[in-house]
Design a protein around this motif. Structure first.
Motif: not given
Ligand SMILES: Nc1ncnc2c1ncn2[C@@H]1O[C@H](COP(=O)(O)OP(=O)(O)O)[C@@H](O)[C@H]1O
Ligand SMILES: CC(=O)OP(=O)(O)O
Ligand SMILES: [Mg+2]
Length: 400
Positions: A214-236
Motif C-alpha cells: 500500500c502507498a500511504i501519503k500523509n496517512g491516507r491510502s493512495v494506491d494498493t496492490s489488491m484490486g476487485l478481489t484479494p487476488l490481484e497484485g504481488v505473489v502470495m
C-alpha cells in the motif's frame, strides 16, 4: 476507568482467529486460532494467562462449533462479565463503507451483497457474525472492513481500463484489502520514526498468507496492490497475484478447464506453493531453499522480484519515500525475503543492515536499513485485533 473487554473475531475460509482484549490497555486476555475447520483434524489452540492449550474439535467442525467452543472457554475463564462488544473483521465492504459499522440487518444485507466479490472471505465473516449474535445477543456487534482504509484512493488508481459501465452498474473497480493492517503499521511507523503525519510518504508491505502493498501519503491510502478481489497484485502463499487476463481464455478454451477450476488454480494452487511444488508456508520454502532445493529458491526469487517491482512502482504516487514497512507473518520474520527485496531496491540508495535485519524478527520492531540509507525500512508487527478492538469499543460506547 471501568474494565471493558472486546471479543475480536477474524473468520477465514477454514479458520477462526480470536482474541478477548482490554479495550483500554490493549492487553490480550485470551487469544487463539481454530484451524482446519470442515476437515477431520480441526483443532482449536488458545493462550490464556500465559499458558498454551490445544483442543481437538469434533471431525468436520465448522465456524459455529468453533465459536461454541470459544463461548465455553469465555465462560470457564469468567471473561464474559466485562465484554462490551464483539468486533468482526469483514474483508469486503465494497464502496459503501469508509469506516467501521455497528452491525444491523441493513449492514448484513450489504455484506451479503459484496460476498460475490470476496467469495473466499465474506461468507465466513457472515457465519462468524451470525454465530456471535446467537452467542452474545446482548452485545453490540461491529464490522471492521479491510477495504475501508483504501476508500481514499483517487479514481485514476482504483479504476480499471475497462468499459466504464462495468464500474457504474456492477462496482467493478479496485478496492484493496488488509486496510486495517496498513493503517495500524503506518500509524506506528509515523510514531516510532518521528515522521510528520501530514507530510509523510510510506509504503507498507503486508506479507501474510495474503500479501499486499500500500502507498500511504500523509496517512491516507493512495494506491494498493489488491484490486476487485484479494487476488490481484504481488505473489502470495497460494495466490498468483497479477497475471495476463488472457490466461483465462487459454485455460478454458484451449486446455478445457472449467471457470471454477481456473479460480481454484489462481487462488489455491499458485503463488509460493505453485512454483515450489512444495508448500505455501514461507518457513518450509526457506528451509528447502537453504537445503539447495532449486524450485524453492525460484519461488523466493519470483516473490521478492515482484514485491520489489510493486514497491518501486509506488514511488510514482508518493513522489519519494520516507519509510518502507514490512509486516505480516513473512514481513515480521523473514530476514531472507527482506534482504532480497532490499537488494533489488539498492539503486534507490536503500541498504539493508544485516545485523538489524536479523534482530527484527519474532515480534521485535526495528529499522533494518543502514543509517545513511535515503529512506528507512522498518519491521513493525501488525495488530489488526487491536484496531478492531478499539473501533468496536468506540462504537459500542457511542450506543450505551
Ligand atoms: N519465522 C518465520 N520465517 C519466515 N516466514 C514465517 C515465519 N513465521 C511465519 N512465517 C510465515 O508467515 C506466513 C503467515 O503469516 P500470517 O500473517 O500469520 O498469516 P495470516 O494472513 O493468516 O494472518 C506464512 O507463510 C508463514 O510461513
Ligand atoms: C484479504 C486477504 O487476503 O486476507 P488474508 O491475508 O487474511 O487471506
Ligand atoms: Mg495475521
Amino acid at each position: 476507568m471501568s474494565v471493558q473487554h472486546v471479543l475480536v473475531l477474524n473468520c477465514g475460509s477454514s479458520s477462526l482467529k480470536f482474541a478477548v482484549m482490554d479495550a483500554n490497555s490493549g492487553d490480550e486476555l485470551l487469544t487463539g486460532l481454530a484451524e482446519r475447520l470442515h476437515s477431520d483434524d480441526a483443532t482449536l489452540k488458545y493462550k490464556f494467562a500465559g499458558d498454551k492449550h490445544t483442543n481437538a474439535l469434533p471431525k468436520g467442525a465448522d465456524h459455529q462449533t468453533a465459536i461454541d467452543t470459544l463461548v465455553t472457554l469465555i465462560g470457564n475463564f469468567s471473561l464474559s462479565q466485562h465484554l462490551i462488544a464483539v468486533g468482526h473483521r469483514v474483508v469486503h465492504g465494497g464502496e459503501q463503507f469508509t469506516g467501521s459499522q455497528i452491525i444491523t440487518p441493513h449492514i448484513i444485507d450489504a455484506i451479503t451483497q459484496t460476498a460475490q466479490l470476496a467469495p473466499l472471505h465474506n461468507p465466513a465473516n457472515l457465519t462468524g457474525i451470525r454465530a456471535a449474535q446467537a452467542a452474545f445477543p446482548e452485545l453490540v456487534q461491529v464490522a471492521v472492513f479491510d477495504t475501508a482504509f483504501h476508500q481514499t484512493m483517487p479514481k485514476h488508481a482504483y479504476l480499471y481500463a475497462l468499459p466504464y459501465s462495468l464500474y457504474e452498474r456492477h462496482g467493478v473497480r479496485r478496492y484493496g484489502f488488509h486496510g486495517t493492517s496498513h493503517a495500524y503499521v503506518s500509524l506506528m511507523a509515523i510514531k516510532k520514526l518521528g515522521l510528520d503525519a501530514d507530510n509523510s510518504r510510506i509504503i507498507s508491505a503486508h506479507l501474510g498468507n495474503g500479501c499486499s502493498v500500500c502507498a500511504i501519503k500523509n496517512g491516507r491510502s493512495v494506491d494498493t496492490s489488491m484490486g476487485l478481489t484479494p487476488l490481484e497484485g504481488v505473489v502470495m502463499g497460494t495466490r498468483s497475484g497479477d497475471i495476463d487476463p488472457g490466461l483465462f481464455d487459454f485455460l478454458t478454451n484451449q486446455l478445457g478447464y472449467a471457470s471454477a477450476e481456473v479460480s481454484d488454480i489462481l487462488n489455491k494452487q499458485s503463488g509460493l506453493l505453485g512454483i515450489s511444488e512444495l508448500s505455501n508456508d514461507c518457513r518450509t520454502i526457506e528451509e528447502a531453499h537453504v537445503a539447495g532445493n532449486a524450485k524453492a529458491t525460484l519461488a523466493l526469487d519470483i516473490f521478492c522480484y515482484r514485491l520489489a517491482k510493486q514497491i518501486a512502482a509506488y514511488l510514482v504516487p508518493l513522489a519519494g519515500l520516507d519509510a518502507l514497512i514490512f509486516t505480516g507473518g513473512i514481513g515480521e520474520n523473514s530476514d531472507i525475503i527482506r534482504a532480497k527485496v532490499l537488494a533489488h531496491l539498492a539503486f534507490l540508495d536503500i541498504h539493508v543492515d544485516p545485523e538489524s535485519n536479523l534482530a527484527a524478527r519474532f515480534g521485535n520492531l526495528g529499522v533494518i536499513t543502514t543509517a545513511t540509507s535515503r529512506a528507512q525500512a522498518v519491521v513493525i508487527p501488525t495488530n489488526e485485533e487491536w484496531m478492531i478492538c478499539q473501533d468496536a469499543a468506540r462504537l459500542a460506547k457511542g450506543v450505551s
